[in-house]
Scaffold this motif. Structure first.
Motif, PDB file in Angstrom:
ATOM      1  N   CYS A 101      52.766  35.660 -37.028  1.00 40.62           N
ATOM      2  CA  CYS A 101      52.071  36.046 -38.269  1.00 40.62           C
ATOM      3  C   CYS A 101      52.034  34.901 -39.274  1.00 40.62           C
ATOM      4  O   CYS A 101      53.048  34.220 -39.483  1.00 40.62           O
ATOM      5  N   SER A 102      50.886  34.757 -39.931  1.00 41.56           N
ATOM      6  CA  SER A 102      50.812  33.869 -41.086  1.00 41.56           C
ATOM      7  C   SER A 102      51.215  34.711 -42.305  1.00 41.56           C
ATOM      8  O   SER A 102      51.303  35.941 -42.221  1.00 41.56           O
ATOM      9  N   ARG A 103      51.407  34.037 -43.431  1.00 41.16           N
ATOM     10  CA  ARG A 103      51.712  34.766 -44.673  1.00 41.16           C
ATOM     11  C   ARG A 103      50.634  35.809 -44.961  1.00 41.16           C
ATOM     12  O   ARG A 103      50.906  36.922 -45.384  1.00 41.16           O
ATOM     13  N   LYS A 104      49.377  35.381 -44.712  1.00 42.92           N
ATOM     14  CA  LYS A 104      48.229  36.252 -44.981  1.00 42.92           C
ATOM     15  C   LYS A 104      48.273  37.473 -44.054  1.00 42.92           C
ATOM     16  O   LYS A 104      48.054  38.610 -44.499  1.00 42.92           O
ATOM     17  N   ASP A 105      48.574  37.241 -42.778  1.00 41.44           N
ATOM     18  CA  ASP A 105      48.676  38.375 -41.824  1.00 41.44           C
ATOM     19  C   ASP A 105      49.694  39.392 -42.337  1.00 41.44           C
ATOM     20  O   ASP A 105      49.484  40.594 -42.264  1.00 41.44           O
ATOM     21  N   HIS A 147      54.643  29.497 -33.789  1.00 42.48           N
ATOM     22  CA  HIS A 147      55.335  30.741 -34.156  1.00 42.48           C
ATOM     23  C   HIS A 147      56.681  30.436 -34.780  1.00 42.48           C
ATOM     24  O   HIS A 147      57.250  29.365 -34.574  1.00 42.48           O
ATOM     25  N   ARG A 188      58.089  28.066 -38.404  1.00 40.87           N
ATOM     26  CA  ARG A 188      56.994  27.537 -37.606  1.00 40.87           C
ATOM     27  C   ARG A 188      56.999  26.004 -37.620  1.00 40.87           C
ATOM     28  O   ARG A 188      56.731  25.361 -36.623  1.00 40.87           O
ATOM     29  N   ASP A 189      57.309  25.439 -38.798  1.00 38.69           N
ATOM     30  CA  ASP A 189      57.224  23.986 -38.965  1.00 38.69           C
ATOM     31  C   ASP A 189      58.573  23.279 -38.840  1.00 38.69           C
ATOM     32  O   ASP A 189      58.615  22.071 -38.659  1.00 38.69           O
TER      33      ASP A 189
END
Ligand code: GLU
Length: 287
Positions: A101-105, A147, A188-189
């Motif tokens: 999930c991204s922050r937006k998701d 992820h 993720r990073d």
């Protein structure tokens, strides 16, 4: 505890200010007044926010205040292998899952659900990827989809059973490992996160008394679960008060006037800074 090992563990993301000085002095006194050891550790896992010049500023300003610590200091960015090993152990226990999930998701999922469990800092991760179909998960992983790794706190909490932790001021508390939801343990990073790195480091450095601000008390519930799952030593905690600005907000980087460099340049002495913080000045006891 006769000779505690404490630590001050700043993230070098800005100029040290009075809040940092208070926390560092608190940890220093908790250890050194009773013949213990005070450590300095740099929590520099975020390459976008941490800068060597801020690390140098912490070293300079803490020494100016009269604090000392054994060298070399631990830098989290130099110990990624330790965090990897801890993640492997958690994966073996089946308490990690990949989160795509991204922050937006996450925001959209919370809006769609209409309600989400709330933690002290707002809505918790709704668990979208925890319930992902295993075939879809395997395909996304095989395709190298970026992820994070999250802790399945319900499964972990079940494996660990009831836990407690003890704060020197508050007493013994029943752990609520789910208080922050399924926290991220590897971003993720960056292949770790605050929660994982701090827990592993405190164990590896033999820290027996964790002194830090009350804003991190919720995190302690999660750290206690990680200690149980990873078989790590359990320290005692002392969560101290937070310093506020004149607007009653927690002192932060934007309160430039409270930076130790600005105070020093304005003519303040270390003894005056300690007095302002209500802390005895550190004696220069050799480490
Ligand atoms: N690195 C954290 C911070 O700067 C402190 C971590 C801790 O003391 O547990 O807020």
């Amino acid at each position: 505890m006769d000779r505690p090992i404490t630590r001050f563990a700043p993230s070098p993301t800005g100029q040290p200010h009075l809040g940092h000085a208070y926390s560092a002095l608190f940890g220093w006194h908790a250890a050194r007044e009773v013949g213990g050891t005070f450590l300095l550790r740099f929590e520099d896992i975020d390459p976008n926010r941490c800068r060597p010049e801020f690390e140098a500023a912490f070293t300079r300003d803490l020494a100016w205040l009269g604090l000392s610590w054994p060298e070399p200091v631990r830098r989290q960015s130099e110990h990624m292998g330790d965090y990897r090993a801890a993640l492997d152990r958690l994966a073996e226990r089946g308490v990690l899952y990949p989160c795509f999930c991204s922050r937006k998701d996450i925001q959209e999922e919370i809006a769609r659900a209409g309600a989400a469990p709330h933690g002290p800092e707002g809505p918790l991760y709704p668990g979208t990827c925890r319930h992902m179909d295993p075939g879809r998960r395997a395909a996304l992983l095989a395709a190298g989809t970026p992820h994070a790794l999250r802790l399945d706190v319900a499964t972990g909490g079940h494996q660990a059973g009831p836990l407690t932790w003890t704060d020197r001021e508050v007493g013994t508390v029943a752990a609520q490992p789910g208080i922050l939801g399924d926290v991220v343990l590897a971003r993720r990073d960056v292949a770790t996160s605050y929660h994982l790195a701090v827990t592993v480091d405190d164990h590896m450095q033999g820290v027996t008394l964790v002194t830090r601000g009350r804003d991190l008390m919720e995190a302690t519930h999660v750290h206690r679960l990680l200690q149980a799952l990873l078989g790590l030593d359990v320290p005692l905690w002392h969560h101290h008060r937070l310093l506020m600005n004149e607007r009653g907000e927690r002192l932060a980087k934007r309160d430039g006037a409270a930076s130790l460099a600005a105070l020093r340049e304005g003519g303040a002495t270390p003894a005056e800074v300690c007095q302002r913080l209500g802390m005895p000045p550190p004696q220069r006891i050799p480490t």
